[in-house]
Design a protein around this motif. Structure first.
Motif, PDB file in Angstrom:
ATOM      1  N   ILE A   1       0.849  -1.184   0.000  1.00 23.31           N
ATOM      2  CA  ILE A   1       0.000   0.000   0.000  1.00 23.31           C
ATOM      3  C   ILE A   1       0.891   1.243   0.000  1.00 23.31           C
ATOM      4  CG2 ILE A   1      -1.863   1.209   1.183  1.00 23.31           C
ATOM      5  CD1 ILE A   1      -2.613  -1.438   2.516  1.00 23.31           C
ATOM      6  N   ASN A   2       0.840   1.988  -1.093  1.00 23.33           N
ATOM      7  CA  ASN A   2       1.709   3.161  -1.273  1.00 23.33           C
ATOM      8  C   ASN A   2       3.160   2.823  -0.924  1.00 23.33           C
ATOM      9  OD1 ASN A   2      -0.509   4.723  -2.018  1.00 23.33           O
ATOM     10  ND2 ASN A   2      -0.872   5.427   0.061  1.00 23.33           N
ATOM     11  N   PRO A   3       3.736   1.812  -1.571  1.00 25.46           N
ATOM     12  CA  PRO A   3       5.048   1.302  -1.134  1.00 25.46           C
ATOM     13  C   PRO A   3       6.203   2.256  -1.354  1.00 25.46           C
ATOM     14  CG  PRO A   3       4.403   0.286  -3.218  1.00 25.46           C
ATOM     15  CD  PRO A   3       3.221   1.071  -2.741  1.00 25.46           C
ATOM     16  N   THR A   4       6.060   3.252  -2.232  1.00 21.69           N
ATOM     17  CA  THR A   4       7.187   4.152  -2.495  1.00 21.69           C
ATOM     18  C   THR A   4       6.907   5.588  -2.060  1.00 21.69           C
ATOM     19  OG1 THR A   4       6.464   4.704  -4.753  1.00 21.69           O
ATOM     20  CG2 THR A   4       7.826   2.735  -4.486  1.00 21.69           C
ATOM     21  N   ALA A   5       5.880   5.787  -1.224  1.00 18.18           N
ATOM     22  CA  ALA A   5       5.547   7.142  -0.779  1.00 18.18           C
ATOM     23  C   ALA A   5       6.694   7.741   0.031  1.00 18.18           C
ATOM     24  CB  ALA A   5       4.264   7.122   0.056  1.00 18.18           C
ATOM     25  N   GLY A   6       7.122   8.943  -0.344  1.00 19.59           N
ATOM     26  CA  GLY A   6       8.119   9.664   0.429  1.00 19.59           C
ATOM     27  C   GLY A   6       9.515   9.100   0.382  1.00 19.59           C
ATOM     28  N   VAL A   7       9.873   8.389  -0.694  1.00 21.49           N
ATOM     29  CA  VAL A   7      11.236   7.868  -0.811  1.00 21.49           C
ATOM     30  C   VAL A   7      11.888   8.430  -2.063  1.00 21.49           C
ATOM     31  CG1 VAL A   7      10.553   5.752   0.367  1.00 21.49           C
ATOM     32  CG2 VAL A   7      10.670   5.764  -2.115  1.00 21.49           C
ATOM     33  N   ASP A   8      13.210   8.392  -2.117  1.00 25.62           N
ATOM     34  CA  ASP A   8      13.932   8.988  -3.231  1.00 25.62           C
ATOM     35  C   ASP A   8      13.949   8.057  -4.449  1.00 25.62           C
ATOM     36  OD1 ASP A   8      16.509   7.297  -3.243  1.00 25.62           O
ATOM     37  OD2 ASP A   8      16.345   7.903  -1.163  1.00 25.62           O
TER      38      ASP A   8
END
Length: 509
Positions: free
Chosen positions: A434-441
């Motif tokens: 669930i939203n696995p890449t939210a807020g990552v570079d």
């Protein structure tokens, strides 16, 4: 490689930082931080996790003094570190994690610790409400001053924090990953409000890992990499490929993830997840199957029911009707431990509140779902747990000192990798992301998505819920929910406008 150039401003900068350096013991957090922000603009600050963005923000907001370098506001030196009122009149930061007090009203949050008209410890509630109404009206922020802040939408809580900063006199607002928990419509409303505030004289420093947002809302961008300034340029003059190159320090094909074809899954592969007629307050009569080695995406707006549906498979909710089987056995709803035992691994939507225990180590966080494998009768072999955690750290490419390091020390990308490590530790039959890449570079995003590809290759059934088109492009097919119903299915190779039209309800009644 992009040439590092700076902009010569025609007007005096509102904020100017130069030569900023900061060390924490042997660690160099920032060695050459530079930033020049002009009045009334939205200025993007981008870079991979660990590039020095957070350190620069702590200096710009007066939370820490730099070891070297200078900060100027409107040409004048920054206030002394201890003069918090002076700093609040210059700058404020709206963080990804809300800093409002949820049980207080909007009015109380706007003037917390500085109630208007207070005398000898007493103040007027009417004055407080009137002043809150005045502030909200001045900045055209449509929020009820009497509303309990916990009852507000995320976007409205953010606007309350912005209003609080503006009421203190600040006209320079730092927005730290403000869209991480918003859907497409909420993001567009936030950007509309930002533009209106800019026209009223507010200046923004916009920190985001989503580069398309930089191009949509910002006029200028500054890139940090490896704790130093790399470039500052007008957004309109910097192609996206060049921006990614400046952030990564190497040429990364912009279309790599977009053009990556979904791995061909066997059409006759075993159905691992088989859900029929799932119904709740958030979704209605949903049928869903995911085969072994297949990645299925769920897309939709924030009110579509997609997150609640995915969370039901992980045992977080109980549908009011319908059934689901995993590998031919009934999947227990409303039972997280039961779902885990049945073969479900989950990366929840919010790593801060749902994914990590900040007071524990990386090893403890990564292995808490498999402690039964690491010992007997409630006793866990320490050496065995440490070895298992070390293997997960290596497998997920988590940049850390080792399993004993506190998870709270990690950057956002590495913290999310720990959450992914725990989900994969149990060798799940069904992996719910669930939203696995939210807020990552950029690099962490690619690393996390490659773990999803590895799970697919191992025959795992993968269910992905995301607002990020790049995440959904890795799927074999994407189901779109609209007001709780599945209204469209898109096979791999869909075009952006097709998927967005389904999400926004353009191509169906």
């Amino acid at each position: 490689m992009i040439t590092s150039t700076t902009i010569t401003p025609a007007v005096r900068p509102l904020v100017e930082a130069s030569g900023i350096a900061k060390r924490y013991g042997p660690t160099v957090a920032l060695r050459d931080g530079r930033l020049t922000v002009l009045p009334g603009e939205s200025h993007a600050l981008v870079g991979r996790n660990g590039a020095g963005k957070s350190t620069l923000v702590t200096v710009l907001t007066g939370l820490q003094a730099p070891d070297a370098g200078t900060v100027l506001f409107d040409g004048e030196p920054a206030p002394p570190l201890g003069d918090r009122d002076a700093w609040r009149a210059k700058v404020a930061c709206v963080y990804q994690k809300p800093t409002v007090v949820p049980e207080l009203t909007v009015a109380e949050n706007l003037f917390i610790n500085r109630q208007p008209g207070s005398r000898r410890g007493f103040f007027s509630w009417r004055t407080l409400r009137d002043e809150a109404t005045r502030v909200l009206d001045t900045w055209d922020i449509h929020v009820d001053p009497d509303a309990r802040t916990a009852d507000l939408k995320v976007e409205d809580r953010q606007m309350v924090e912005i209003a609080r900063a503006l009421s203190g006199g600040a006209r320079f607002i730092v927005l730290d990953e403000p869209t991480a928990q918003l859907d497409n419509r909420e993001i567009e409303r936030l950007f509309t409000r930002m533009r209106a505030l800019q026209e009223s004289g507010v200046t923004f420093l916009f920190i985001s890992h989503h580069l398309q947002e930089v191009y949509e809302v910002c006029q200028t961008v500054t890139v940090l990499r490896d704790a130093r300034w790399i470039t500052t340029a007008p957004v309109a003059e910097l192609p996206r490929a060049a921006l990614v190159e400046a952030m990564a320090g190497e040429v990364i094909a912009e279309e790599r993830a977009a053009a990556r074809a979904a791995v061909e899954h066997e059409p006759d592969a075993t159905v691992l997840l088989d859900a029929r007629g799932l119904t709740s307050e958030a979704y209605d009569d949903v049928d869903l199957t995911v085969r072994s080695g297949e990645v299925v995406g769920l897309a939709g707006s924030s009110g579509s029911g997609k997150i609640q549906l995915a969370e039901a498979f992980a045992g977080l909710h109980t549908p009011t009707a319908g059934t689901a089987q995993l590998a031919g056995k009934p999947l227990p709803f409303g039972d997280v431990s039961g779902a885990l035992a049945a073969g479900v691994g989950c990366v929840p939507r919010d790593r801060h509140d749902q994914g990590l225990v900040p007071g524990m180590t990386i090893g403890d966080n990564a292995t808490m779902s498999v402690l039964g494998r690491l010992g007997r009768h409630g006793f866990v072999a320490t050496d065995r747990k440490r070895r298992f955690a070390a293997e997960l750290i290596e497998r997920l490419d988590i940049h850390a000192e080792g399993p004993e390091q506190p998870v709270s020390d990690l950057s956002g990308g590495n913290a999310q990798k720990v959450v992914m490590a725990r989900a994969l530790a149990s060798d799940p039959r069904l992996l719910v992301l669930i939203n696995p890449t939210a807020g990552v570079d950029v690099k962490s995003k690619e690393s996390l998505l490659s773990r999803m590809d590895s799970a697919r290759e191992d025959g795992t059934a993968v269910l992905v819920v995301s607002d990020e088109l790049d995440d959904l492009r890795r799927c074999d097919r994407v189901l779109v929910l609209f007001h709780g119903k599945v209204v469209a299915e898109h096979a791999a190779g869909w075009h952006d406008h097709e998927l967005i039209a389904s999400i926004e309800g353009v191509d169906h009644g």
